[in-house]
Design a protein around this motif. Structure first.
Motif, PDB file in Angstrom:
ATOM      1  N   LYS A  92      50.799   2.587  36.038  1.00  0.00           N
ATOM      2  CA  LYS A  92      50.098   3.324  34.985  1.00  0.00           C
ATOM      3  C   LYS A  92      51.079   3.860  33.955  1.00  0.00           C
ATOM      4  O   LYS A  92      50.856   3.743  32.737  1.00  0.00           O
ATOM      5  CB  LYS A  92      49.286   4.463  35.594  1.00  0.00           C
ATOM      6  N   GLN A  94      43.036  -1.157  27.287  1.00  0.00           N
ATOM      7  CA  GLN A  94      43.382  -2.489  27.813  1.00  0.00           C
ATOM      8  C   GLN A  94      42.174  -3.403  27.968  1.00  0.00           C
ATOM      9  O   GLN A  94      42.323  -4.615  28.153  1.00  0.00           O
ATOM     10  CB  GLN A  94      44.124  -2.349  29.154  1.00  0.00           C
ATOM     11  N   SER A 121      48.590  -6.115  28.778  1.00  0.00           N
ATOM     12  CA  SER A 121      49.320  -6.113  30.045  1.00  0.00           C
ATOM     13  C   SER A 121      50.627  -6.876  29.863  1.00  0.00           C
ATOM     14  O   SER A 121      50.638  -7.952  29.247  1.00  0.00           O
ATOM     15  CB  SER A 121      48.468  -6.767  31.136  1.00  0.00           C
ATOM     16  N   GLU A 175      38.490   1.553  28.193  1.00  0.00           N
ATOM     17  CA  GLU A 175      39.869   1.937  27.893  1.00  0.00           C
ATOM     18  C   GLU A 175      40.547   0.876  27.033  1.00  0.00           C
ATOM     19  O   GLU A 175      40.057  -0.241  26.872  1.00  0.00           O
ATOM     20  CB  GLU A 175      40.633   2.152  29.195  1.00  0.00           C
ATOM     21  N   MET A 204      52.343   1.052  31.788  1.00  0.00           N
ATOM     22  CA  MET A 204      51.329   0.610  30.837  1.00  0.00           C
ATOM     23  C   MET A 204      51.224   1.563  29.657  1.00  0.00           C
ATOM     24  O   MET A 204      51.009   1.139  28.514  1.00  0.00           O
ATOM     25  CB  MET A 204      49.962   0.492  31.528  1.00  0.00           C
ATOM     26  N   GLN A 205      51.412   2.833  29.907  1.00  0.00           N
ATOM     27  CA  GLN A 205      51.274   3.833  28.840  1.00  0.00           C
ATOM     28  C   GLN A 205      52.447   3.822  27.859  1.00  0.00           C
ATOM     29  O   GLN A 205      52.395   4.489  26.836  1.00  0.00           O
ATOM     30  CB  GLN A 205      51.108   5.219  29.454  1.00  0.00           C
ATOM     31  N   LEU A 254      43.357   2.402  34.029  1.00  0.00           N
ATOM     32  CA  LEU A 254      44.708   2.871  34.312  1.00  0.00           C
ATOM     33  C   LEU A 254      44.754   3.795  35.526  1.00  0.00           C
ATOM     34  O   LEU A 254      45.712   3.773  36.308  1.00  0.00           O
ATOM     35  CB  LEU A 254      45.285   3.582  33.078  1.00  0.00           C
TER      36      LEU A 254
END
Length: 905
Positions: free
Chosen positions: A345, A289, A310, A287, A348-349, A337
């Motif tokens: 989550k 990240q 992050s 992913e 983060m998105q 995530l």
């Protein structure tokens, strides 16, 4: 041969030749070796100690290869060699012959081992078998592909088409694919009429693939082809810019060394290359990240960022955000995530996803680093710096690709780029010429010529062409199974720029007599100590000038400017024949002799860079001047004098034998098939002789340069045809007693290799016999080939040159020392020693070169250092004169060793 035997053989071969016509040298007691120069007592191959160049052990595991010389007769062909560790443990070793002595014994051997960071020195090269590697290289040749397996790495390469590297896998997982060559060209054919520029992309298309070595330690795969454009529907796609690419693989390693060469065969007035480089696709498994981008910046610094960061800057937004951010910066995995709480989550998105990154080194002292989220968005400037180390990585915590470029900032404008990091696969672009720089402009600096007497420029209409010149660049690929730690990337960047290289001691290079006549440093008398001090000062001055004057750039790095202007306090970069030196009077030999006698890494690197530049950029590899090189000029290819001396093997053998570099091996061999026809088409004396000149050349430097090329091929292959070519000319020269002393031109027959006197007028140009390596080539021919009449003719030349030429002539010192050696003449010995002492003084009694003076203030563009010197044009330092002065010191002090003891004191 022992030290004494080599020196005596040079003398005795000439004495034997002189005895044919002069009773003065008929005393048989002087003949201390047989005519072949071979020792009667041949010792078995003794172990040879090697150490790391500059004391720099490998910072990461690396494949290393290098050359080791052997005394004549000491190592039989076919004898196995092994490398012993410091604790005398045999290491897996691959060896192969690089050159042979006339008796068939090994002269130079190539060796390859795997070197890890724990490999201590000294290493020892010894006769004997070596153990097999744990993971021997496997090479599989198929109809449409070549597959190399090193153990951890499996690389599949195409035999045809546009993609050189089809796939690179580590531990069964594909980490990168579709490695390809890319060129962008700005077509200006319609620019003057409509102000229209059209950019076209070309991709390297393979025409030939050769597996040159297949293990067990080292495998080499060579690709050849041209860059192909897109068909426009009205005809075939354009194919141009020939390329040569070699991939080097090492047992047990997942790294690949890549050497890339392209030849410019376009139109300098319409073809402006705006981008040149390599591209790779890197698929992701993780992913956003857990995807990472790295750039090596200044010194040991590193730019490290994930594609999705992050929010450590906002700890309350995501649980453990700070810890995750720190883990990202060192390449460690953080949670997917879906494993985060819904709130984390969702937060983060909302964070920006960075898709593209680029580092541009558009000047030697300035790079810029930028990134953006998508093509429709603007670039965000990150930082500026000075000199980037030239390494880029893109991948994820399950693997990726790192690429390091050798001499990245020195050969600006270069760039490293990653795009598509937010997609399923990123594209890594390694630009040797950045698309963000102005396109290459290879036109001559003026549209008219400038007077030879005023500007020292030998301009000839239509001759100032880059068509046929080349450029070589080196990179190292690391195919990784994770995102390496920051310290590993720094080590990779250092390794890519200065790969580890085992070298022998100066004493061993000296004892084997394989690369010319030169002395070890001696400081036993005040004069000798002063000479060594001044040699060091000369190198230090030029080393500093490279940086102070910014002698950098894609087409320029490695060369020096020829002449200094003390009025402007500037090198004559813009004045005709005073521009780039282009090997004039052998600064290459100066640097290589200086390395061989000292073992210094800084001298080696400068000699290496000069060899890369002058053997590629200053030479024509295709086209109407193929095999010839260009005389010094503001533009490397600007001068009308196209000569073989600039492309002689003597200049390139040092680097080839010391490193086993196959590209340089190609260049040593390349003129064999082209240069003689080019000499016939463009005779070197076409502007000088008032008579028909087709097939006319000089012994020095032209025939001696040809002999240097034939000698290299003879010793590399053992093919006696090339020895016979040389011997034919040597006998012809020996049959004409005044060939060296009073004859400037000869008719040459390329079919038979014979030389003929052309009659009058025919005035000798004695300096040219020596100044371009002629004395070194002649001494080696005398050492290797039994031809007394040639040795005698060379002695007559050296004796006449010693007795009749002014003391100011560049080669007077070493030729006087040579003549004194041959004749055992006390008067010439004293004269040579006096010339030596005079060469250490400048007009005001100061040493030469004098200590630099600092110039600053409004009379200069920037603070400079300058030193007076000896030059034919100005009372200032000049590269050719400095090189000849240094070569005189290093050669003459070796010839002095055979003088009478009372003379030397």
């Amino acid at each position: 041969m022992t030290n004494k035997t080599r020196r005596e053989f040079l003398r005795d071969a000439a004495v034997l030749g002189a005895a044919i016509t002069s009773s003065k040298f008929a005393d048989a007691s002087l003949l201390r070796t047989d005519a072949s120069g071979q020792d009667a007592d041949r010792a078995a191959a003794t172990p040879i100690a090697v150490s790391w160049l500059g004391g720099q052990a490998p910072l990461v595991p690396a494949g290393v290869s290098w050359g080791v010389p052997w005394s004549r007769g000491s190592l039989k062909a076919g004898s196995p060699l092994t490398v012993l560790s410091a604790d005398h443990r045999p290491l897996p070793t691959q060896c192969w012959p690089l050159a042979y002595w006339p008796d068939g014994s090994i002269k130079w051997a190539g060796l390859a081992i795997v070197a890890d960071v724990q490999l201590a020195v000294p290493l020892t090269v010894a006769a004997g078998s070596s153990p097999a590697p744990t993971s021997p290289i496997e090479v599989e040749e198929n109809t449409d592909s070549v597959v190399v397996s090193t153990g951890p790495l499996r690389c599949t390469m195409a035999r045809s088409g546009a993609g050189l590297i089809q796939s690179m896998q580590v531990d069964g997982r594909e980490v990168a694919h579709n490695g390809r060559l890319v060129v962008l060209c700005e077509d200006r054919s319609a620019y003057d009429a409509s102000r229209t520029l059209r950019e076209e992309e070309f991709t390297g298309e393979i025409s030939k693939v050769t597996v040159e070595q297949r293990g067990p330690i080292r495998a080499v795969v060579h690709f050849e082809g041209k860059h192909r454009g897109q068909s426009n529907g009205t005809g075939a796609a354009r194919q141009w810019l020939p390329f040569s690419v070699r991939l080097y693989f090492t047992s047990g390693l997942s790294s690949i060394r890549l050497v890339h060469t392209f030849v410019f065969d376009g139109d300098q007035f319409t073809d402006f290359i705006s981008g040149l480089g390599l591209q790779f696709d890197v698929p992701f498994r993780e992913e956003l990240q857990n995807r990472h981008v790295r750039f090596a910046t200044d010194g040991n610094e590193l730019f490290s960022e994930p594609v999705l960061m992050s929010p450590g800057y906002r700890p309350s937004a995501v649980h453990n955000a700070v810890e995750m951010n720190r883990a990202q910066l060192v390449g460690q995995r953080i949670p997917n995530l879906d494993s985060l709480p819904p709130r984390d989550k969702a937060n983060m998105q909302t964070i920006a996803v960075w898709d593209s990154f680029r580092l541009n080194q558009l000047a030697p002292d300035s790079f810029s680093l930028d990134k953006r989220t998508k093509p429709a968005a603007s670039w965000l400037h990150i930082t500026n710096g000075n000199r980037a180390r030239g390494l880029v990585f893109v991948g994820d915590v399950s693997g990726g690709l790192a690429v390091g470029v050798k001499r990245f900032w020195q050969k600006y404008p270069a760039a490293l780029e990653v795009e598509g990091a937010s997609k399923s696969a990123a594209t890594m672009k390694v630009w040797f010429w950045s698309p963000d720089a102005a396109p290459m402009d290879l036109r001559h600096y003026d549209t008219v010529g400038h007077n030879l007497r005023v500007s020292y420029e030998d301009y000839q209409p239509g001759f100032s062409t880059p068509n046929g010149v080349a450029n070589t660049n080196e990179v190292t690929l690391w195919v990784t199974a994770d995102t390496p730690a920051p310290e590993a990337f720094v080590a990779m960047a250092c390794t890519a720029n200065e790969p580890p290289l085992p070298v022998c001691t100066p004493q061993h290079y000296y004892d084997t007599h394989t690369l010319g006549v030169w002395s070890l440093p001696y400081r036993s008398t005040p004069d000798l100590a002063s000479a060594e001090e001044q040699l060091d000062r000369a190198f230090t001055f030029y080393q500093g000038e490279v940086d102070r004057r910014r002698w950098y750039g894609f087409w320029d790095y490695g060369d020096f400017i020829r002449t200094y202007d003390p009025i402007r306090h500037e090198w004559m970069y813009d004045i005709g024949g005073h521009g780039w030196n282009n090997t004039e009077l052998m600064p290459n030999a100066w640097l290589w002799f200086a390395f061989l006698r000292s073992g210094r890494a800084d001298i080696f690197r400068m000699a290496e860079d000069m060899t890369r530049n002058t053997s590629e950029v200053d030479v024509y590899h295709s086209g109407r001047f193929a095999g010839l090189g260009s005389r010094h000029n503001v533009n490397h290819w600007g001068d009308g004098a196209k000569e073989v001396r600039i492309n002689e093997a003597f200049l390139k053998r040092f680097y080839y034998y010391l490193t086993t570099d196959e590209r340089t091996g190609d260049l040593v061999r390349e003129p064999l098939t082209t240069v003689e026809q080019s000499i016939m088409d463009y005779p070197p004396l076409r502007e000088v002789l008032p008579l028909p000149i087709h097939g006319v050349l000089r012994i020095g430097p032209d025939w001696l340069a040809l002999a240097s090329n034939w000698m290299a091929e003879w010793e590399r292959t053992g093919d006696t045809r090339y020895r016979d070519y040389i011997l034919t000319g040597m006998k012809d020269i020996g049959a004409m007693p005044e060939a060296f002393t009073s004859r400037g031109a000869f008719r040459y027959d390329p079919a038979t290799k014979h030389l003929y006197d052309i009659g009058e007028p025919n005035t000798g140009v004695s300096d040219f016999m020596v100044l371009f390596g002629g004395d070194q080539i002649a001494m080696e021919l005398i050492q290797l080939i039994d031809c007394p009449e040639f040795a005698h003719s060379w002695y007559l030349f050296s004796d006449k040159w010693a007795r009749e030429t002014p003391g100011s002539r560049y080669s007077k010192l070493r030729m006087t020392a040579y003549a004194a050696n041959i004749a055992q003449d006390a008067v010439l010995e004293d004269a040579a020693l006096q010339l030596f002492r005079e060469s250490l003084k400048f007009e005001d009694g100061d040493h030469f070169p004098a200590k630099p003076t600092v110039i600053e203030g409004p009379m200069v563009a920037e603070r400079v250092e300058e030193t007076p010197g000896r030059c034919s044009f100005t009372p200032a330092i000049a590269t050719p004169e400095t090189a000849q002065w240094a070569i005189n010191i290093m050669t003459a002090t070796e010839l002095f060793r055979n003088f009478r003891s009372d003379s030397k004191s």
